[in-house]
Enzyme design. Structure first.
Site: not given
Length: 356
Positions: A93, A202
């Site tokens: 991430s 996400h």
């Protein structure tokens, strides 16, 4: 360039004192912290090292910029001290920004500004909904996909937001919907851990954030890669720096494909990973994915010395293996010398020199 991959962490591993041993012992680290503080107009060292700043450190904007600063600073020291250049780099991430900095594709000053904008946008979008993200452990992929799919039929969409290992995932969505899915998964033997993140990160619910962030990213210029970086969005290396805008913007609404990272590395024959991480979280994930890639964690300067020694030992082993293959070739070479006595004398001198 060595058959090794660098790994960088995402938000969640930040902790008071992270990077302190590097800061105390290396000027380049202190300079990196100062640069970040000047750009962001707040004292990053104070935020990272003082217990009184712990709450501020865990605020999204601060945790992202602080973690990026620590990882970039630690990476600078690691490369300077070991000389190791990886074949690939990757990050979980937010860690993708550290990976891109390490590969020279994004300048550190740019990355700081982008991470600041990124946190502002996702915070703003997250406030428009009651979203949440949770870890789901001890469950297989098929089961979690079936449960999420069944729940989403009623427009109560819950998304798998990270594929971390064959038995570890994260799910994102509206809080009530995620809680329903979590309860079903617990009934099937899963362990559920809510994350301290108020947003469905996400997942497709972050599409507005993706659009806003892309409009900011297009204003930046990026550089060519010194070595490939694996994208969270695709699970494969970037083709060129021209992909950065799309990959980093879409990352906000696409799941993290960590298991795809590992599969790719195994297919490429990578056998070593070096985790530059203040909490060695990614080493644990690597062990859950494969036994074929040995991971070394760099959390403090003691780890730095250990990894450096291991790397040198591996190089020596490779050299000895090469010498062995050469000697084997010499021994198996046919004697074409017309005078056997001269040939044998030469072989004897050669053996004596080798023993010496």
């Amino acid at each position: 360039m060595e058959d090794v991959v660098f790994m960088f962490p995402g938000v969640g591993v930040q902790n008071t004192g992270m990077g302190k041993s590097f800061y105390d012992n290396f000027k380049i680290v202190r300079e990196t912290f100062e640069q970040a503080s000047d750009i962001l107009k707040r004292d990053i060292a104070q935020m990272c090292f003082m217990n009184s700043q712990k709450e501020k450190l865990f605020e999204l904007a601060n945790s992202q910029s602080a973690l990026l600063t620590v990882c970039v600073a630690m990476h600078k020291v690691f490369v300077k001290e070991t000389g190791i250049i990886p074949k690939y780099s990757m990050g979980h991430s937010l860690g993708e920004y550290s990976a891109l900095c390490s590969a020279g594709a994004i300048e550190f000053s740019q990355a700081l500004k982008l991470v600041e904008i990124r946190s502002e946008i996702i915070t703003e979008v997250s406030k428009t909904m009651d979203g949440v993200m949770m870890w789901v452990i001890n469950i297989d992929r098929q089961t979690i996909e079936e449960v999420c799919c069944e729940e989403s039929k009623n427009e109560n969409k819950v998304f798998i937001s990270a594929f971390d290992s064959p038995s570890q995932f994260s799910i994102s969505g509206d809080r009530n919907n995620v809680m329903k899915v979590a309860k079903q998964l617990e009934g099937k033997g899963a362990l559920i851990y809510p994350l301290k993140m108020n947003g469905p990160f996400h997942s497709q619910l972050m599409y507005k954030a993706t659009e806003k962030f892309k409009s900011e990213l297009i204003n930046y210029r990026f550089c060519e890669f010194k070595y490939p970086v694996i994208s969270n969005m695709t699970g494969l290396p970037y083709d060129t720096s021209e992909n950065i805008v799309d990959n980093l913007s879409l990352q906000l609404m696409k799941p993290i494909k960590w298991t795809s990272f590992i599969e790719f590395l195994e297919n490429e024959g990578i056998e070593r990973a070096i985790e530059i991480d203040p909490k060695n979280n990614l080493k644990y994930l690597m062990e859950k994915n494969t036994e074929n890639i040995k991971t070394f964690s760099v959390e403090n300067i003691a780890d730095l010395s250990f990894v450096k020694t291991k790397s040198l030992n591996q190089s020596n082993e490779q050299n000895l293996e090469l010498i062995g293959r050469c000697l084997g070739a010499i021994i198996s070479t046919k004697n074409n010398n017309e005078d056997d006595d001269k040939y044998n004398k030469g072989a004897t001198r050669c053996n004596m020199k080798s023993i010496a």
